[in-house]
Scaffold this motif. Structure first.
Motif, PDB file in Angstrom:
ATOM      1  N   PHE A  89      51.794 -25.155  30.378  1.00  0.00           N
ATOM      2  CA  PHE A  89      51.282 -25.336  31.727  1.00  0.00           C
ATOM      3  C   PHE A  89      51.870 -26.587  32.354  1.00  0.00           C
ATOM      4  O   PHE A  89      52.272 -27.515  31.663  1.00  0.00           O
ATOM      5  CB  PHE A  89      49.756 -25.473  31.710  1.00  0.00           C
ATOM      6  CG  PHE A  89      49.067 -24.207  31.292  1.00  0.00           C
ATOM      7  CD1 PHE A  89      48.799 -23.215  32.226  1.00  0.00           C
ATOM      8  CD2 PHE A  89      48.703 -23.998  29.986  1.00  0.00           C
ATOM      9  CE1 PHE A  89      48.172 -22.049  31.849  1.00  0.00           C
ATOM     10  CE2 PHE A  89      48.075 -22.832  29.596  1.00  0.00           C
ATOM     11  CZ  PHE A  89      47.808 -21.860  30.526  1.00  0.00           C
ATOM     12  N   THR A 116      51.354 -21.688  34.923  1.00  0.00           N
ATOM     13  CA  THR A 116      52.298 -21.452  33.842  1.00  0.00           C
ATOM     14  C   THR A 116      53.697 -21.737  34.354  1.00  0.00           C
ATOM     15  O   THR A 116      53.960 -21.633  35.559  1.00  0.00           O
ATOM     16  CB  THR A 116      52.215 -19.995  33.340  1.00  0.00           C
ATOM     17  OG1 THR A 116      52.385 -19.111  34.445  1.00  0.00           O
ATOM     18  CG2 THR A 116      50.879 -19.721  32.646  1.00  0.00           C
ATOM     19  N   LEU A 131      44.977 -22.492  27.381  1.00  0.00           N
ATOM     20  CA  LEU A 131      44.269 -23.235  28.418  1.00  0.00           C
ATOM     21  C   LEU A 131      42.968 -23.826  27.861  1.00  0.00           C
ATOM     22  O   LEU A 131      42.680 -25.007  28.052  1.00  0.00           O
ATOM     23  CB  LEU A 131      43.964 -22.322  29.605  1.00  0.00           C
ATOM     24  CG  LEU A 131      43.162 -22.930  30.749  1.00  0.00           C
ATOM     25  CD1 LEU A 131      43.908 -24.091  31.396  1.00  0.00           C
ATOM     26  CD2 LEU A 131      42.841 -21.855  31.781  1.00  0.00           C
TER      27      LEU A 131
END
Length: 144
Positions: free
Chosen positions: A2, A41, A76
């Motif tokens: 990320f 992303t 995440l």
């Protein structure tokens, strides 16, 4: 992997995102503030953003496979253990899948709540929430 997403980021103007943009237009506002958690992303197929204390927003491109979705959500959750979500907004299947993974990791439960025709709201509560509510405190966690 990320990275931070901000105002004018190409992902917010990509064909994949624009196809779903109307229900996710609040993401533009959240991404304008450097104080908010703003992640995407590196391949621009997922955006996650939250103003602290408010529900997070989650967008996932329809082209993302189930296996990739699980990998992204796990990463995440694992990479951001400090996440304290009162709620999550997103496409119903995506929001519920994330809520299941998040609630399992945090040892809390979630409840689906429809707030818009295409957006699902999921309410998460800790197992002690009913005891806290009896004491007059609002410990409900909304994912909308």
């Amino acid at each position: 992997m990320f990275e931070t997403v901000g105002t004018g980021d190409p992902v917010l103007h990509s064909k994949l995102f624009i196809a779903d943009e109307v229900p996710y237009n609040l993401l533009h506002l959240i991404c304008e503030s450097g104080d908010n958690l703003r992640l995407k992303t590196v391949d621009d197929t997922m955006v996650f953003a939250q103003t602290k204390g408010f529900n997070a927003w989650l967008w996932l491109a329809k082209e993302v496979t189930e296996a990739r979705r699980e990998t992204l959500f796990r990463q995440l959750i694992d990479d951001h253990l400090e996440l304290d979500l009162p709620g999550i907004s997103g496409e119903p299947e995506t929001a519920e899948y994330f809520a299941k993974m998040y609630s399992k990791a945090k040892h809390i439960r979630y409840e689906p709540y429809m707030s818009w025709s295409h957006i699902i709201a999921l309410r998460l509560r800790s197992r002690q929430a009913s005891l806290v509510k009896c004491a007059g405190l609002n410990n409900a966690m909304w994912i909308s």
